[in-house]
Design a protein around this motif. Structure first.
Motif, short mmCIF file in Angstrom:
data_model
loop_
_atom_site.label_atom_id
_atom_site.label_comp_id
_atom_site.label_asym_id
_atom_site.label_seq_id
_atom_site.Cartn_x
_atom_site.Cartn_y
_atom_site.Cartn_z
N ASP A 229 35.39 -83.31 37.47
CA ASP A 229 35.57 -82.54 36.24
C ASP A 229 34.91 -83.27 35.08
O ASP A 229 34.91 -84.51 35.03
N GLU A 230 34.32 -82.53 34.18
CA GLU A 230 33.82 -83.04 32.89
C GLU A 230 32.82 -84.18 33.04
O GLU A 230 33.13 -85.34 32.77
N ILE A 231 31.62 -83.84 33.48
CA ILE A 231 30.56 -84.84 33.60
C ILE A 231 29.79 -84.94 32.28
O ILE A 231 29.98 -84.14 31.37
N GLY A 232 28.92 -85.93 32.20
CA GLY A 232 28.10 -86.10 31.00
C GLY A 232 27.99 -87.53 30.52
O GLY A 232 27.12 -87.85 29.70
N ALA A 233 28.87 -88.41 31.01
CA ALA A 233 28.81 -89.82 30.62
C ALA A 233 27.56 -90.47 31.23
O ALA A 233 27.05 -90.01 32.25
N PRO A 234 27.05 -91.54 30.62
CA PRO A 234 25.83 -92.18 31.12
C PRO A 234 25.87 -92.56 32.60
O PRO A 234 24.88 -92.45 33.31
N ASP A 236 27.49 -91.08 34.97
CA ASP A 236 27.74 -89.96 35.89
C ASP A 236 26.50 -89.59 36.71
O ASP A 236 26.61 -89.18 37.86
N TYR A 237 25.32 -89.74 36.12
CA TYR A 237 24.10 -89.38 36.86
C TYR A 237 23.99 -90.20 38.14
O TYR A 237 23.77 -89.65 39.23
N GLU A 238 24.14 -91.50 38.02
CA GLU A 238 24.02 -92.37 39.20
C GLU A 238 25.07 -92.03 40.24
O GLU A 238 24.80 -92.04 41.45
N ALA A 239 26.29 -91.73 39.78
CA ALA A 239 27.36 -91.40 40.72
C ALA A 239 27.05 -90.12 41.49
O ALA A 239 27.21 -90.06 42.71
N LEU A 240 26.57 -89.10 40.77
CA LEU A 240 26.31 -87.82 41.42
C LEU A 240 25.07 -87.88 42.32
O LEU A 240 25.03 -87.24 43.37
N ILE A 241 24.06 -88.62 41.91
CA ILE A 241 22.86 -88.74 42.75
C ILE A 241 23.19 -89.48 44.04
O ILE A 241 22.62 -89.22 45.10
N THR A 242 24.15 -90.40 43.97
CA THR A 242 24.60 -91.10 45.18
C THR A 242 25.20 -90.10 46.17
O THR A 242 24.95 -90.17 47.37
N GLN A 267 21.97 -87.15 29.97
CA GLN A 267 22.25 -87.17 31.40
C GLN A 267 22.24 -85.76 31.99
O GLN A 267 21.77 -85.55 33.11
N LEU A 268 22.77 -84.78 31.25
CA LEU A 268 22.76 -83.40 31.73
C LEU A 268 21.34 -82.86 31.79
O LEU A 268 20.98 -82.14 32.73
N LYS A 269 20.53 -83.17 30.77
CA LYS A 269 19.13 -82.72 30.79
C LYS A 269 18.42 -83.25 32.02
O LYS A 269 17.66 -82.52 32.70
N ARG A 270 18.66 -84.50 32.32
CA ARG A 270 18.02 -85.11 33.49
C ARG A 270 18.47 -84.42 34.78
O ARG A 270 17.66 -84.12 35.66
N MET A 271 19.78 -84.15 34.89
CA MET A 271 20.30 -83.48 36.09
C MET A 271 19.69 -82.10 36.26
O MET A 271 19.32 -81.70 37.37
N LEU A 272 19.58 -81.36 35.15
CA LEU A 272 19.02 -80.01 35.21
C LEU A 272 17.53 -80.05 35.51
O LEU A 272 17.02 -79.24 36.30
N ASP A 273 16.82 -80.97 34.88
CA ASP A 273 15.38 -81.09 35.13
C ASP A 273 15.08 -81.43 36.59
O ASP A 273 14.08 -80.98 37.15
#
Length: 304
Positions: A229-234, A236-242, A267-273
């Motif tokens: 729930d509630e992603i967006g912290a710096p 979070d990207y590394e955690a989700l890509i794992t 971080q959200l922009k990077r995930m969406l891109d």
């Protein structure tokens, strides 16, 4: 059931105030109780000051509520209090505020608690029925991001997607779903036991940070879908890509109301891109599950 879970922690007078003011319990979102002040309710996003006969919350009443939510031992819940909230039976979260004690610049605990915010956890089974078909490609769950303004029911919708995905149905087989419930809101665990229906094949790691929690679940629970729930912290990207590189699909939420809005967060922009999400749902608000549109990872409309 939700009604009784909340009312039982309140003194008799405050219970009467709430019961007289709330005609539709499903619409009640928050109850603000402040020592020496009037009770404030949040109903359908609107702040309501109910009739209290001019009486404010007394010291004895406030202490009684604290005793109920902590089972008469605030010390036993010191770790939860340090994070700013406790979870009570039913999965309802009680935010706390007062005098903060620091230890080397970090919050050690909160003393002299004088402010409470009871966030009512509503379970609406079936609120995800209409969108479940677009979240699957045959038997594969598509990584999904739920975008919603505050109070629009994103966690309620997330919970029902988890439940249905972990239980399966006629259109798709059940998946092993691992929930990293950082704020104890998805499964609403109390003493480690989910108070909400999160499905048959679901495992929950309660009150754990996403990054460490995802690693722990990948090592131990063989998840096919990881829900947060509630992603967006710096971090979070590394955690989700794992999780993605380990073969798991993602299910996550974020506060927002449009693609430009959520793209303001790096971080959200990077995930969406990088098209980490194959489905992006925008909630309309008003009732959980009510959406404006569903997009694919390229930003194309899939469903309205």
């Amino acid at each position: 059931m939700e009604k009784e879970e909340i009312l039982q922690i309140m003194p008799e007078r405050i219970r009467r105030v709430v019961m007289q003011a709330v005609t539709e319990w499903e619409s009640l979102q928050e109850i603000h109780i402040r020592n020496g002040r009037h009770i404030v309710l949040v109903i359908k996003g609107e702040k309501i000051l109910p009739d209290q006969g001019g009486q404010v919350v007394g010291v004895r009443e406030f202490r009684e509520i604290l005793e109920h939510i902590s089972n008469y031992s605030l010390y036993a819940f010191e770790e939860e209090i340090r994070k700013g909230y406790l979870t009570i039976p039913g999965g309802h979260r009680v935010g706390v505020a007062g005098k903060v004690l620091l230890d080397q610049g970090q919050v050690r605990t909160i003393r002299h608690i004088t402010f409470l915010n009871i966030r009512v956890s509503h379970e609406i089974l079936g609120c995800a029925d209409r969108i479940m078909p677009v979240l699957f490609d045959k038997d594969r769950f598509l990584s999904t991001l739920i975008v919603s303004p505050p109070g629009a029911g994103k966690t309620t919708l997330l919970r029902d997607i988890v439940r249905q995905t972990a239980t399966g149905g006629g259109m798709f087989p059940p998946k092993n779903v691992s929930v990293i419930d950082e704020r104890s809101e998805i499964a609403g665990c109390y003493m480690g036991v989910p108070q909400r229906d999160v499905g048959i094949h679901c495992d929950v790691l309660d009150a754990c940070q996403k990054q460490e929690g995802i690693r722990m679940m990948l090592r131990s629970m063989a998840p096919e879908v990881i829900a947060v729930d509630e992603i967006g912290a710096p971090q979070d990207y590394e955690a989700l890509i794992t999780a993605l590189t380990s073969g798991c699909a993602l299910l996550a939420t974020v506060h927002g109301n449009s693609f430009p809005h959520i793209r303001e967060k790096p971080q959200l922009k990077r995930m969406l891109d990088e098209r980490m999400f194959e489905r992006v749902l925008f909630l309309q608000g008003g009732e959980p599950g009510k959406i404006t549109a569903v997009y694919d990872g390229r930003g194309q409309v899939v469903s309205k």
